[in-house]
Design an enzyme around this catalytic site. Sequence first.
Site, PDB file in Angstrom:
ATOM      1  N   GLU A 118       0.809  -1.208   0.000  1.00  0.00           N
ATOM      2  CA  GLU A 118       0.000   0.000   0.000  1.00  0.00           C
ATOM      3  C   GLU A 118       0.849   1.268   0.000  1.00  0.00           C
ATOM      4  O   GLU A 118       0.512   2.242  -0.650  1.00  0.00           O
ATOM      5  CB  GLU A 118      -0.949  -0.022   1.213  1.00  0.00           C
ATOM      6  N   ASP A 119       1.953   1.244   0.723  1.00  0.00           N
ATOM      7  CA  ASP A 119       2.703   2.480   0.947  1.00  0.00           C
ATOM      8  C   ASP A 119       3.991   2.611   0.135  1.00  0.00           C
ATOM      9  O   ASP A 119       4.644   3.648   0.184  1.00  0.00           O
ATOM     10  CB  ASP A 119       3.094   2.588   2.439  1.00  0.00           C
TER      11      ASP A 119
END
Length: 747
Positions: A76-77
């Site tokens: 996600e990051d």
Amino acid sequence: MMRQYELVERVKRYNPATDEALLNRAYVYAMRAHGTQKRASGDPFFAHPLEVAAILTDLRLDDATIVAAVLHDTVEDTAATLEEIGRLFSPEIRALVDGLTKLKRLDLVSKRAVQGENFRKLLLAVAEDVRVLLVKLADRLHNMRTLGFMKPEKRTRIAEETLDIYAPLAGRMGMQELRDELEDLSLQNLKPEVYATLAKRLEAFSETSKSLIKTIEKDLTARLAAQGIPAEVKGRLKKPYSIWSKMERKSVAFEQLSDIVGFRIVVGTTPQCYGALGVVHTSWPTVPGRYKDYISTPKQNDYRSIHTTVIGPKRQRVELQIRTHAMDEIAEYGIAAHALYKEEGEREDGESHPRLATESGAYQWLRRTIELLAEGDSPEEFLEHTKLELFQDQVFCFTPKGRLIALPRGATPIDFAYAVHTDVGNSAVGAKINGRMSPLLHELANGDEVEIARSDGASPPAAWESLVVTGKARAAIRRATRTAVRRQYAGLGRQILDRAFERAGKSFSDEKLRGALPRLARATPDDVFAAVGRGEMFSGDVVKAVYPDFKDNRSAGSPGSAQGGPDGAGRLSRKDQTIRLTFPEGSPERADGGAPDEGIPIRGVAGDLPVSFAPNGGAVPGDRIVGILTPGVGVTIYPIQSTALADFDNEPERWLDVRWDVEAGSNERFPARLMVESINEPGVLAQIAQVIADHDGNIDNVRMTRRTQDFTDIVIDLAVWDLKHLNAIVMELRAKRSVSRAERMNG
Ligand code: MN
């Protein structure tokens, strides 16, 4: 920040066969992926997944879970992809990280529909592998531990969500320790002053009780050893959140809590648990009603333990939990503990354990919940289903405008009203539940829409205090009734005195009363009125205090005189009866209507309120009954068919929902009144008395009035077990040739 070798060391401590290379690969991969990212605290971001992994090593989870924790924020990051993770690690780890990535996209907001949808996603992600949930809970725990660096609104939202969803979920999964920490951290963020005060008090308490705890630990260990039961005994303080919620729930002060320390006895085998219980119960007196055996009947989340409370060596209450090491592990780690036993069979204590997490009760619950999901409810419905399942001890109700009011199970519309606003509670006179009129004492169900009818002049009856379940309502009722009840008593007392002076033929005014205050040992006329209204002071004494020369002929011993003899009951107005009940010189309705707290077995009435039966007719178990509240008198129980109830139609606030509380086989008898019409012939009364005696009925009183030359009316007061008993007597009387009519009277 945790070093690479430290992570490996942590895992090796419980899993010597760990794949070190895999762990190292994950460490390096995540470190590179997160690069120079920083957390709100200013720490390198990479510290976060490492801490999450560390929490999971405390739960002693397998390599795939630890690796997934290290990688959980990468997709996600960062630039990392699931494909890459699948290739570099394993399809299993890819699936775990995938689940976690989906969860990461949930950003719960306060709208119910969104919350429902998110919760649904959470459980769907978990459905594939329960280890996703374990990583998610560890992730939340670390975020909660470092919440202080967030902006205030964000902190509040995350802490609320933790209390709402994650802490109960951890509890439901049997992970008690995790739940405790999540709850304490939430409280610390939501109510910092409360938390700080409690923490300080707990610390002080722990200082003063240190030696006592040691004494009990040693004493217990020795007693158990003497019986050949090796055991670990440990006393521990309750956590701030659990203390706070108990104080809220019971609306008590810290000082009133008797169970701040709990003791745990951990033994080797199940038989030793019962052996230890025997030692405890023969050493100290037990507190009744506190014994629970969750070993023979485990909780849904697999929790097993024996609970009991005894009066300990220094006369204080001591809460004890008795369990084996294996049970202790499940109590602390819940579903995570099951993962431990995956490969193990029997343990040294000879107990078998679920071989797979999927067999645990907690996991079964999760499965069922997820099956519900598959039925395709709307997110809102789903939230209602699941979140409600999760909060078994809560009900969620709504105001007509859609505001959600969460209440403990068993809550009534009165609790609801107070939860909305104290003023709403104080002025509540009725309720509509889902559009239909309902008693204020109805138990609320999940999803109920509740509308409170209010009346401005109303004040809550004192009896409500013991009928509500929320601390807020209880405290508010106590406050409101203290003033209202006093006002009502004073009003009643004034009426009683007006009449008493009138009967005595003496004039009466506040001024005259003021002169007699020293003699009555009261400070104000109002105090005198209240005392008379409460029945603490007799009107005759007040008359004598104002007119010392006055001679009270009633107190001289002529009870049946003029105004209020027992036989006059039927002719008196309701007010007079009320007053007669208040005065000790009036005849008691029942010979055995003793002290209030050991009085009539009725549920739904506060313990300190005197309870009596309707004066003309009484009530017996089996009758549907209502209580009518009369200030200064208490609660009078009427059968629902009583015609006297019409008098109270316009005063709904005086009606109490009450139930019988009589055990089967109890010896308690209850008053009832019969009207028997018989033919005038010798011996008829003896026949009737015989019928009643044959049925084991007790006759308290008989009155006969010859109505015509041929017929006599006989009013019989008798005491029976219950409605069935009474009906049997009535039927038998009707069968007598000399009886033309036999009816129950309902005053
Ligand atoms: Mn995270």
